[in-house]
Scaffold this motif. Structure first.
Motif, PDB file in Angstrom:
ATOM      1  N   THR A  39       0.835  -1.209   0.000  1.00 48.82           N
ATOM      2  CA  THR A  39       0.000   0.000   0.000  1.00 48.82           C
ATOM      3  C   THR A  39       0.868   1.257   0.000  1.00 48.82           C
ATOM      4  O   THR A  39       1.743   1.399   0.854  1.00 48.82           O
ATOM      5  N   LEU A  45      -0.511   8.769  -2.355  1.00 45.49           N
ATOM      6  CA  LEU A  45      -1.830   8.428  -2.889  1.00 45.49           C
ATOM      7  C   LEU A  45      -2.636   9.681  -3.220  1.00 45.49           C
ATOM      8  O   LEU A  45      -3.239   9.787  -4.293  1.00 45.49           O
ATOM      9  N   THR A  49      -3.401  10.564  -7.080  1.00 50.63           N
ATOM     10  CA  THR A  49      -4.823  10.512  -7.460  1.00 50.63           C
ATOM     11  C   THR A  49      -5.279  11.841  -8.043  1.00 50.63           C
ATOM     12  O   THR A  49      -5.971  11.880  -9.066  1.00 50.63           O
ATOM     13  N   GLU A  61      -5.392   1.275  -6.515  1.00 49.52           N
ATOM     14  CA  GLU A  61      -4.479   1.281  -5.369  1.00 49.52           C
ATOM     15  C   GLU A  61      -4.239  -0.137  -4.877  1.00 49.52           C
ATOM     16  O   GLU A  61      -5.184  -0.901  -4.646  1.00 49.52           O
ATOM     17  N   ALA A  87      -9.315   5.151   0.625  1.00 47.45           N
ATOM     18  CA  ALA A  87      -9.351   5.163  -0.848  1.00 47.45           C
ATOM     19  C   ALA A  87     -10.695   5.687  -1.345  1.00 47.45           C
ATOM     20  O   ALA A  87     -10.763   6.460  -2.307  1.00 47.45           O
ATOM     21  N   ILE A  92     -10.641   7.037  -5.355  1.00 45.52           N
ATOM     22  CA  ILE A  92      -9.865   6.040  -6.089  1.00 45.52           C
ATOM     23  C   ILE A  92     -10.810   5.211  -6.966  1.00 45.52           C
ATOM     24  O   ILE A  92     -11.908   4.855  -6.539  1.00 45.52           O
TER      25      ILE A  92
END
Length: 215
Positions: A39, A45, A49, A61, A87, A92
């Motif tokens: 992760t 992230l 994103t 992800e 997420a 995501i």
């Protein structure tokens, strides 16, 4: 020439802009690709994103708390669940995970928990599929179909076995799935062999770290 939908696995943000510029259709975002991906951090992230949403490129992800096997304890499942909720908040597009039992079967309880936490996102059962006992794979495909999983990422065998030696296995999974779920070949697929592999398997989507030249 047949156009292939290329999912590029990247580590952190570093290669994301280049992958997008060179035609990546989808990004699988990881940390620690040397252990098969874990992760990514929240900061990575969030920025990746945001960038990919601006470029209209979907992001998947990796949800995996550590390297090693895919047999997780309750605390690890809780961590994965928290990452899935995060997420969701970030918007995501998809998440990739897999949980197995010690005897090489799907951990159905853990999978149900993780699937429930993935509401609104596409779900990919990642290469944990290749660690299933061979006799359990057809039942696993049926179970994943029944639980609305979107894709299965598979090398068709151990990653130490070259992809040209595992294509028959992948074809077997594709034939058994029969369009009910997407079988996404990966591991050892690169920009030089991707067209040949797509043609042999009759697939439109492929996954890899080197599937685009220069990435």
């Amino acid at each position: 020439m047949k156009i292939i939908y290329k999912e590029v696995a990247v580590e952190n943000f570093t290669k994301v802009p280049a992958a997008v510029l060179k035609g990546a259709n989808r990004i699988e975002l990881n940390d620690n690709l040397n252990v098969g991906g874990t992760t990514p951090s929240f900061g990575v992230l969030q920025e990746a994103t945001k960038y990919l949403q601006e470029k209209s490129v979907p992001v998947v992800e990796m949800i995996r708390p550590r390297g090693g096997d895919f047999v997780y304890n309750d605390l690890e499942i809780k961590m994965m669940e928290a990452d899935l909720f995060q997420a969701q908040k970030l918007g995501i597009d998809g998440v990739a995970f897999g949980a197995l039992t010690k005897d090489g079967d799907l951990d159905e309880d853990a999978m149900e928990q993780l699937i429930a936490a993935s509401s609104g996102m596409q779900i990919v059962f990642h290469m944990a599929f290749d660690a299933l006992a061979e006799d359990n794979k057809k039942d696993a495909i049926d179970w994943l179909v029944d639980h609305d999983v979107d894709r299965i990422l598979t090398h068709g065998g151990p990653l130490s076995t070259p992809i040209d030696q595992t294509l028959d296995n992948i074809k077997k999974y594709i034939d058994y799935a029969d369009g009910r779920i997407t079988i996404l070949p990966g591991g050892g697929i690169n920009f030089e062999n991707c067209d040949t592999i797509a043609k042999k398997l009759g697939v439109k989507e492929l996954h890899g770290t080197k599937i685009i030249d220069g990435i």
